[in-house]
Enzyme design. Structure first.
Site, PDB file in Angstrom:
ATOM      1  N   THR A  27       0.836  -1.203   0.000  1.00  0.00           N
ATOM      2  CA  THR A  27       0.000   0.000   0.000  1.00  0.00           C
ATOM      3  C   THR A  27       0.864   1.244   0.000  1.00  0.00           C
ATOM      4  OG1 THR A  27      -1.776   1.224   1.117  1.00  0.00           O
ATOM      5  CG2 THR A  27      -0.221   0.072   2.540  1.00  0.00           C
ATOM      6  N   ASN A  68      -0.721   3.996   1.056  1.00  0.00           N
ATOM      7  CA  ASN A  68      -1.547   4.783   1.982  1.00  0.00           C
ATOM      8  C   ASN A  68      -0.999   4.584   3.408  1.00  0.00           C
ATOM      9  OD1 ASN A  68      -3.591   5.452   3.872  1.00  0.00           O
ATOM     10  ND2 ASN A  68      -5.151   5.320   2.285  1.00  0.00           N
ATOM     11  N   ASP A  83      -7.607  -3.617  -0.386  1.00  0.00           N
ATOM     12  CA  ASP A  83      -8.428  -2.716  -1.198  1.00  0.00           C
ATOM     13  C   ASP A  83      -9.706  -2.465  -0.426  1.00  0.00           C
ATOM     14  OD1 ASP A  83      -8.285  -1.273  -3.781  1.00  0.00           O
ATOM     15  OD2 ASP A  83     -10.267  -2.142  -4.018  1.00  0.00           O
ATOM     16  N   SER A  84     -10.072  -1.220  -0.309  1.00  0.00           N
ATOM     17  CA  SER A  84     -11.177  -0.900   0.592  1.00  0.00           C
ATOM     18  C   SER A  84     -11.931   0.315   0.087  1.00  0.00           C
ATOM     19  CB  SER A  84     -10.639  -0.660   2.014  1.00  0.00           C
ATOM     20  OG  SER A  84      -9.505   0.192   1.977  1.00  0.00           O
ATOM     21  N   GLY A 104      -9.471   9.513   5.228  1.00  0.00           N
ATOM     22  CA  GLY A 104     -10.524   9.229   4.251  1.00  0.00           C
ATOM     23  C   GLY A 104     -11.890   9.730   4.716  1.00  0.00           C
ATOM     24  N   TYR A 105     -12.856   8.832   4.702  1.00  0.00           N
ATOM     25  CA  TYR A 105     -14.238   9.199   5.032  1.00  0.00           C
ATOM     26  C   TYR A 105     -14.533   9.076   6.530  1.00  0.00           C
ATOM     27  CZ  TYR A 105     -14.822   8.782  -0.039  1.00  0.00           C
ATOM     28  OH  TYR A 105     -14.689   8.935  -1.407  1.00  0.00           O
ATOM     29  N   LYS A 145     -11.846   2.477  16.710  1.00  0.00           N
ATOM     30  CA  LYS A 145     -11.952   2.118  15.280  1.00  0.00           C
ATOM     31  C   LYS A 145     -11.291   0.773  15.001  1.00  0.00           C
ATOM     32  CE  LYS A 145     -10.832   3.371  10.565  1.00  0.00           C
ATOM     33  NZ  LYS A 145     -10.075   4.184   9.610  1.00  0.00           N
ATOM     34  N   HIS A 197     -13.921  -2.450   9.380  1.00  0.00           N
ATOM     35  CA  HIS A 197     -13.851  -3.396   8.258  1.00  0.00           C
ATOM     36  C   HIS A 197     -12.455  -4.012   8.163  1.00  0.00           C
ATOM     37  CE1 HIS A 197     -12.642   0.610   7.334  1.00  0.00           C
ATOM     38  NE2 HIS A 197     -12.295   0.374   6.082  1.00  0.00           N
TER      39      HIS A 197
HETATM   40  P1  ITT Z   1      -3.387   1.770  -1.801  1.00  0.00           P
HETATM   41  O1  ITT Z   1      -4.162   1.372  -3.043  1.00  0.00           O
HETATM   42  O2  ITT Z   1      -1.982   2.173  -2.087  1.00  0.00           O
HETATM   43  O3  ITT Z   1      -3.501   0.752  -0.719  1.00  0.00           O
HETATM   44  P2  ITT Z   1      -5.476   3.804  -1.590  1.00  0.00           P
HETATM   45  O4  ITT Z   1      -5.788   4.871  -0.582  1.00  0.00           O
HETATM   46  O5  ITT Z   1      -5.453   4.235  -3.040  1.00  0.00           O
HETATM   47  O6  ITT Z   1      -4.079   3.121  -1.187  1.00  0.00           O
HETATM   48  P3  ITT Z   1      -7.789   2.079  -2.068  1.00  0.00           P
HETATM   49  O7  ITT Z   1      -7.692   2.134  -3.554  1.00  0.00           O
HETATM   50  O8  ITT Z   1      -8.085   0.774  -1.420  1.00  0.00           O
HETATM   51  O9  ITT Z   1      -6.450   2.614  -1.378  1.00  0.00           O
HETATM   52  O10 ITT Z   1      -8.883   3.165  -1.630  1.00  0.00           O
HETATM   53  C1  ITT Z   1      -9.304   3.202  -0.324  1.00  0.00           C
HETATM   54  C2  ITT Z   1     -10.075   4.477  -0.090  1.00  0.00           C
HETATM   55  O11 ITT Z   1     -11.293   4.148   0.610  1.00  0.00           O
HETATM   56  C3  ITT Z   1      -9.307   5.408   0.843  1.00  0.00           C
HETATM   57  O12 ITT Z   1      -8.489   6.301   0.107  1.00  0.00           O
HETATM   58  C4  ITT Z   1     -10.418   6.088   1.616  1.00  0.00           C
HETATM   59  O13 ITT Z   1     -10.942   7.141   0.849  1.00  0.00           O
HETATM   60  C5  ITT Z   1     -11.466   4.986   1.711  1.00  0.00           C
HETATM   61  N1  ITT Z   1     -11.253   4.180   2.945  1.00  0.00           N
HETATM   62  C6  ITT Z   1     -10.856   2.878   3.028  1.00  0.00           C
HETATM   63  N2  ITT Z   1     -10.739   2.499   4.309  1.00  0.00           N
HETATM   64  C7  ITT Z   1     -11.052   3.584   5.049  1.00  0.00           C
HETATM   65  C8  ITT Z   1     -11.091   3.834   6.429  1.00  0.00           C
HETATM   66  O14 ITT Z   1     -10.735   2.921   7.324  1.00  0.00           O
HETATM   67  N3  ITT Z   1     -11.462   5.052   6.842  1.00  0.00           N
HETATM   68  C9  ITT Z   1     -11.793   6.019   5.968  1.00  0.00           C
HETATM   69  N4  ITT Z   1     -11.774   5.874   4.642  1.00  0.00           N
HETATM   70  C10 ITT Z   1     -11.391   4.658   4.180  1.00  0.00           C
END
Ligand code: ITT
Length: 232
Positions: free
Chosen positions: A14, A16, A86-87, A191-192, A213, A218
């Protein structure tokens, strides 16, 4: 290495930093986690699959292939894995959007992530006027795990030809039900989180703090399944 405390080695696929921090905090010391910061040449993955499962699989397999082919460093073969997350957020009133596009919801480009503040503002505006009972949503996380293949000291790239099937990916899903607030609440998380109020609570993930959290998210639910699979 201290064998009294057996560790599983994971390379977390990741970029992130928030996800990475949560994964490390939830898994704890039985897992030795490497991040992509330690592999600066790792390729970036185009997340063009239509499902969380598909994108998580791509992120895990592409990194595993690259590590096996180009990075013959001292990861313990046999007990090292690549893990991808992926989330995203699924909002019922928006037919499941932003879903797999959560990271780039407010972006004009199909592949560039947009700032959290813009994603949150877009979500709020789309839900403008909807009462609480029409603001139900869930966070979804799919983890993809694949064993790191032995790297070949002869360095003739044995896995270059391998396709995804050969990597034997295992998937671990987790969800957390809740609803979308009327305005951002709290400064924690990412994020959200300022807009997501988990079921049975009145405060957002950003207000509840990381310990709460990480007990119910999730990601925590998916990681619990992963932990059972890897260390029982
Ligand atoms: P990687 O692909 O590099 O892992 P990314 O941020 O692009 O990083 P994703 O494509 O899986 O990852 O997108 C996940 C998005 O969903 C993330 O940027 C948030 O906007 C949201 N998200 C996922 N989990 C979250 C959480 O625990 N709390 C808040 N928002 C979340």
């Amino acid at each position: 290495m201290n064998h009294a405390h057996a560790q599983v080695t994971l390379v977390i696929s990741t970029r992130n930093a928030h996800k990475l921090g949560e994964i490390g905090a939830i898994l704890g010391p039985s897992f030795r986690c490497f991040s992509l910061a330690e592999f600066p040449g790792a390729p970036s993955v185009v997340e063009d699959a239509k499902t969380f499962e598909g994108n998580a699989t791509k992120k895990a397999v592409e990194l595993a292939k690259w590590l096996a082919t180009f990075e013959p460093r001292d990861l313990p073969a046999g007990s090292a894995f690549v893990l991808a997350d992926d989330s995203g957020l699924e909002v019922d009133a928006l037919n499941g959007a932003p879903g797999v596009n959560s990271a780039r919801f407010a972006s004009a480009s199909a592949h560039g992530n947009s700032p959290d503040s813009e994603n949150n503002a877009k979500l709020l505006s789309l839900l403008n006027g909807k009462p609480s009972e029409q603001r139900t949503a869930r966070f979804r996380c799919v983890l993809a795990l694949t064993r790191l293949p032995e790297s070949n000291p002869a360095a003739t790239s044995p896995v270059c030809m391998a396709d995804e099937a050969e990597f034997g990916v295992e998937l671990f899903p987790g969800t957390c039900e809740g609803r979308i607030a009327f305005a951002p609440q709290g400064k924690g998380g990412f994020g959200y989180d300022p807009l997501f109020i988990p079921e049975g609570m009145e405060r957002s993930f950003a207000e509840l703090g990381e310990d709460v959290k990480n007990g119910i998210s999730h990601r925590a639910r998916a990681l619990e399944k992963l932990r059972k699979r890897l260390i029982g």
